[in-house]
Design an enzyme around this catalytic site. Structure first.
Site, PDB file in Angstrom:
ATOM      1  N   CYS A   1      42.114  43.151  30.527  1.00  0.00           N
ATOM      2  CA  CYS A   1      42.114  44.611  30.354  1.00  0.00           C
ATOM      3  C   CYS A   1      41.581  45.370  31.572  1.00  0.00           C
ATOM      4  CB  CYS A   1      41.328  45.007  29.107  1.00  0.00           C
ATOM      5  SG  CYS A   1      39.535  44.789  29.243  1.00  0.00           S
TER       6      CYS A   1
ATOM      7  N   CYS B   1      26.605  38.000  37.320  1.00  0.00           N
ATOM      8  CA  CYS B   1      25.600  38.882  36.719  1.00  0.00           C
ATOM      9  C   CYS B   1      26.362  39.913  35.889  1.00  0.00           C
ATOM     10  CB  CYS B   1      24.789  39.527  37.835  1.00  0.00           C
ATOM     11  SG  CYS B   1      23.389  40.474  37.268  1.00  0.00           S
TER      12      CYS B   1
ATOM     13  N   CYS C   1      38.522  43.950  25.035  1.00  0.00           N
ATOM     14  CA  CYS C   1      39.793  43.407  24.540  1.00  0.00           C
ATOM     15  C   CYS C   1      39.645  42.078  23.813  1.00  0.00           C
ATOM     16  CB  CYS C   1      40.776  43.248  25.685  1.00  0.00           C
ATOM     17  SG  CYS C   1      40.299  41.945  26.869  1.00  0.00           S
TER      18      CYS C   1
ATOM     19  N   CYS D   1      37.482  41.898  33.667  1.00  0.00           N
ATOM     20  CA  CYS D   1      38.285  41.124  32.727  1.00  0.00           C
ATOM     21  C   CYS D   1      39.725  41.098  33.233  1.00  0.00           C
ATOM     22  CB  CYS D   1      38.205  41.755  31.343  1.00  0.00           C
ATOM     23  SG  CYS D   1      39.312  41.008  30.124  1.00  0.00           S
TER      24      CYS D   1
ATOM     25  N   CYS E   1      35.093  39.504  26.229  1.00  0.00           N
ATOM     26  CA  CYS E   1      35.122  40.881  26.708  1.00  0.00           C
ATOM     27  C   CYS E   1      34.957  41.809  25.502  1.00  0.00           C
ATOM     28  CB  CYS E   1      36.448  41.161  27.418  1.00  0.00           C
ATOM     29  SG  CYS E   1      36.646  42.884  27.921  1.00  0.00           S
TER      30      CYS E   1
END
Length: 159
Positions: A127, A147, A79, A124, A76
């Site tokens: 976060c 995607c 984070c 995510c 991510c």
């Protein structure tokens, strides 16, 4: 685009805003990693901030991660949580990095009713940052296509 198309599109967009159908910010919730909006803006590049915190979508074929083929992990960009292993990435032909599976516990999903359709949003789990969407047109063994916006990811090469 004709004037009539522009007016009708604007009217529908205004109606969606009035009815609260638009998605204006990252998914709400108590996530382990949290920052204020000002801290997110300071932490992220403007385009990544719009994708991760306001569910924007990058232009197709604009991310260098679309062509990333080295062994490693996709994290991510907000984070740094590991989300996808490179061996589960494939070329879907859509213009965005696509994966057929994710690292267990790394992502969450929610229903996205924007754009007058129902889709499954991927965020995510650490976060709440918007990553993209998952569709049921991917390869075996899952049949899924995650995607993902390249701006929402950071690639960490193996080793």
């Amino acid at each position: 685009m004709t004037r009539r198309t522009l007016l009708v599109s604007s009217a529908f967009a205004g109606l969606a805003v009035a009815l609260g159908l638009e998605r204006a910010s990252a998914i709400e919730g108590a996530f382990p990693f949290q920052l204020s909006d000002a801290e997110w803006q300071a932490r992220l590049e403007p385009a990544a901030y719009q994708v991760l915190r306001h569910e924007d979508t990058e232009r197709a074929y604009s991310s260098p991660l679309n062509d990333e083929k080295r062994p490693g992990t996709f994290h991510c960009a907000g984070c740094d949580q590991a989300l996808f292993a490179s061996e589960k990435k494939y070329d879907s032909g859509t213009g965005w990095p696509s994966f057929w599976d994710f690292i267990a516990g790394a992502i969450g999903t929610s229903i996205d009713n924007s754009l007058w359709m129902t889709r499954t949003e991927v965020h995510c789990a650490n976060c709440g940052g918007h990553q993209g969407h998952v569709f049921e047109d991917g390869p075996e063994p899952t049949g899924l296509r995650y995607c993902i916006n390249g701006l929402a990811l950071r690639f960490v090469p193996a080793g």
